[in-house]
Design a protein around this motif. Structure first.
Motif, PDB file in Angstrom:
ATOM      1  N   LYS A   7       0.864  -1.188   0.000  1.00  0.00           N
ATOM      2  CA  LYS A   7       0.000   0.000   0.000  1.00  0.00           C
ATOM      3  C   LYS A   7       0.895   1.231   0.000  1.00  0.00           C
ATOM      4  O   LYS A   7       1.783   1.338   0.849  1.00  0.00           O
ATOM      5  CB  LYS A   7      -0.897   0.019   1.233  1.00  0.00           C
ATOM      6  N   PHE A  31      -1.135   3.808   7.910  1.00  0.00           N
ATOM      7  CA  PHE A  31      -1.372   2.359   7.957  1.00  0.00           C
ATOM      8  C   PHE A  31      -2.018   2.089   9.312  1.00  0.00           C
ATOM      9  O   PHE A  31      -1.397   2.272  10.357  1.00  0.00           O
ATOM     10  CB  PHE A  31      -0.062   1.578   7.813  1.00  0.00           C
ATOM     11  N   TYR A  39       2.254  -3.041  13.732  1.00  0.00           N
ATOM     12  CA  TYR A  39       2.367  -1.652  14.202  1.00  0.00           C
ATOM     13  C   TYR A  39       1.765  -0.725  13.153  1.00  0.00           C
ATOM     14  O   TYR A  39       1.846  -0.982  11.955  1.00  0.00           O
ATOM     15  CB  TYR A  39       3.838  -1.277  14.485  1.00  0.00           C
TER      16      TYR A  39
ATOM     17  N   GLU B  60       7.094  -7.589   7.732  1.00  0.00           N
ATOM     18  CA  GLU B  60       6.695  -6.450   6.919  1.00  0.00           C
ATOM     19  C   GLU B  60       7.652  -5.273   7.075  1.00  0.00           C
ATOM     20  O   GLU B  60       8.443  -5.228   8.010  1.00  0.00           O
ATOM     21  CB  GLU B  60       5.270  -5.988   7.306  1.00  0.00           C
ATOM     22  N   HIS B  61       7.533  -4.299   6.161  1.00  0.00           N
ATOM     23  CA  HIS B  61       8.180  -3.000   6.322  1.00  0.00           C
ATOM     24  C   HIS B  61       7.105  -1.917   6.312  1.00  0.00           C
ATOM     25  O   HIS B  61       6.120  -2.028   5.584  1.00  0.00           O
ATOM     26  CB  HIS B  61       9.113  -2.679   5.144  1.00  0.00           C
ATOM     27  N   GLU B  62       7.335  -0.874   7.108  1.00  0.00           N
ATOM     28  CA  GLU B  62       6.602   0.372   6.904  1.00  0.00           C
ATOM     29  C   GLU B  62       7.664   1.431   6.708  1.00  0.00           C
ATOM     30  O   GLU B  62       8.523   1.629   7.573  1.00  0.00           O
ATOM     31  CB  GLU B  62       5.665   0.678   8.078  1.00  0.00           C
ATOM     32  N   ILE B  63       7.613   2.073   5.552  1.00  0.00           N
ATOM     33  CA  ILE B  63       8.675   2.977   5.105  1.00  0.00           C
ATOM     34  C   ILE B  63       8.096   4.364   4.876  1.00  0.00           C
ATOM     35  O   ILE B  63       7.011   4.494   4.300  1.00  0.00           O
ATOM     36  CB  ILE B  63       9.289   2.402   3.807  1.00  0.00           C
ATOM     37  N   VAL B  74       8.219  -4.385  -5.561  1.00  0.00           N
ATOM     38  CA  VAL B  74       7.694  -5.436  -4.688  1.00  0.00           C
ATOM     39  C   VAL B  74       7.100  -6.481  -5.627  1.00  0.00           C
ATOM     40  O   VAL B  74       6.119  -6.203  -6.326  1.00  0.00           O
ATOM     41  CB  VAL B  74       6.610  -4.909  -3.729  1.00  0.00           C
ATOM     42  N   ILE B  87       5.147   3.579   2.227  1.00  0.00           N
ATOM     43  CA  ILE B  87       4.725   2.301   1.645  1.00  0.00           C
ATOM     44  C   ILE B  87       4.715   1.224   2.715  1.00  0.00           C
ATOM     45  O   ILE B  87       5.590   1.182   3.582  1.00  0.00           O
ATOM     46  CB  ILE B  87       5.643   1.887   0.458  1.00  0.00           C
ATOM     47  N   PHE B  88       3.686   0.391   2.647  1.00  0.00           N
ATOM     48  CA  PHE B  88       3.623  -0.835   3.448  1.00  0.00           C
ATOM     49  C   PHE B  88       4.002  -1.986   2.533  1.00  0.00           C
ATOM     50  O   PHE B  88       3.394  -2.156   1.473  1.00  0.00           O
ATOM     51  CB  PHE B  88       2.202  -1.043   3.988  1.00  0.00           C
ATOM     52  N   ILE B  89       4.999  -2.765   2.940  1.00  0.00           N
ATOM     53  CA  ILE B  89       5.413  -3.955   2.184  1.00  0.00           C
ATOM     54  C   ILE B  89       5.117  -5.177   3.048  1.00  0.00           C
ATOM     55  O   ILE B  89       5.698  -5.335   4.126  1.00  0.00           O
ATOM     56  CB  ILE B  89       6.912  -3.909   1.831  1.00  0.00           C
ATOM     57  N   PRO B  90       4.183  -6.041   2.621  1.00  0.00           N
ATOM     58  CA  PRO B  90       3.810  -7.203   3.436  1.00  0.00           C
ATOM     59  C   PRO B  90       4.971  -8.192   3.594  1.00  0.00           C
ATOM     60  O   PRO B  90       5.912  -8.177   2.785  1.00  0.00           O
ATOM     61  CB  PRO B  90       2.665  -7.855   2.636  1.00  0.00           C
ATOM     62  N   LEU B  93       7.192 -10.965   0.598  1.00  0.00           N
ATOM     63  CA  LEU B  93       7.213 -10.537  -0.796  1.00  0.00           C
ATOM     64  C   LEU B  93       8.609 -10.014  -1.131  1.00  0.00           C
ATOM     65  O   LEU B  93       9.202  -9.258  -0.363  1.00  0.00           O
ATOM     66  CB  LEU B  93       6.178  -9.430  -1.053  1.00  0.00           C
ATOM     67  N   ILE B 111      10.600  -2.130  11.275  1.00  0.00           N
ATOM     68  CA  ILE B 111      10.435  -3.594  11.204  1.00  0.00           C
ATOM     69  C   ILE B 111       9.981  -4.122  12.559  1.00  0.00           C
ATOM     70  O   ILE B 111      10.286  -3.541  13.597  1.00  0.00           O
ATOM     71  CB  ILE B 111      11.749  -4.325  10.825  1.00  0.00           C
ATOM     72  N   THR B 116       6.769 -11.851  11.588  1.00  0.00           N
ATOM     73  CA  THR B 116       5.322 -11.688  11.635  1.00  0.00           C
ATOM     74  C   THR B 116       4.617 -12.887  11.012  1.00  0.00           C
ATOM     75  O   THR B 116       3.555 -13.302  11.465  1.00  0.00           O
ATOM     76  CB  THR B 116       4.928 -10.418  10.848  1.00  0.00           C
TER      77      THR B 116
END
Lengths: 117, 117
Positions: A7, A31, A39, B60-63, B74, B87-90, B93, B111, B116
């Motif tokens: 996303k 998010f 988180y 996941e990452h939240e960037i 991705v 960006i959210f990267i699940p 992936l 992270i 997760t």
């Protein structure tokens, strides 16, 4: 529902919602706790004289300041933050925020999806 | 050891460590996986032509982009990000990063402390 695909968001495209029980303060949820597995990422905006009153909860914050000057009280300690500064606030400690600058202040605030402690 | 007191950091005061197996890329760990109870905060810096090769992992990452222009792949999707974009990267992936700007690029990357998925 937890995201299973990437996303991408732009802060200015996310709805800005007034924070209840605070003064001149808004939140944009990038998010959410429903979307994120672990988180959530939110951006807070505090107008001039913005204030978030004292509160506490059983989860931590990790905060990164993007803009302006923010004073944060954690229990008996005061921290003055500016851009490129970050603070970790442990669970269950009382905290309070003020915009102490002459323009808006903004910061990223990360919280866990579930209470930590 | 997990932090039980507030911790304040300024990005430029944190050691900048070269990222292994990447090109022109450094990391500064603001709140580490040992210090944080749930999620760690790091700032990545990619010089001109910086590249982080394809990799994947069960978290996941939240960037959030602070500076410059970052291209992120991705799996089969390409996203071009600039400041004020996130960006959210699940988990699980494959993802890969390039600095596609003419100056350095920097982003916050969060992270989880534990895998997760």
């Amino acid at each position: 529902m937890v995201l299973t695909k990437p996303k991408v968001v732009r802060v200015s495209d996310v709805d800005r919602v007034e924070v209840e029980n605070a003064k001149n303060t808004w939140i944009r949820v990038l998010f959410s706790t429903s979307e994120a597995p672990t988180y959530a990422m939110r951006v807070f905006e505090m107008g001039v004289n913005g204030h978030i009153p004292a509160h506490k909860h059983p989860w931590e914050h990790e905060i990164f300041v993007l803009e302006g000057r923010v004073r944060i009280r954690v229990e008996n300690e005061i921290f003055d933050l500016e851009p490129e500064m970050a603070i970790f606030i442990p669970p269950n400690l009382e905290h309070e925020y003020w915009n102490i600058g002459s323009s808006r202040a903004r910061f990223i605030c990360i919280i866990p999806v579930k209470p930590t402690a």
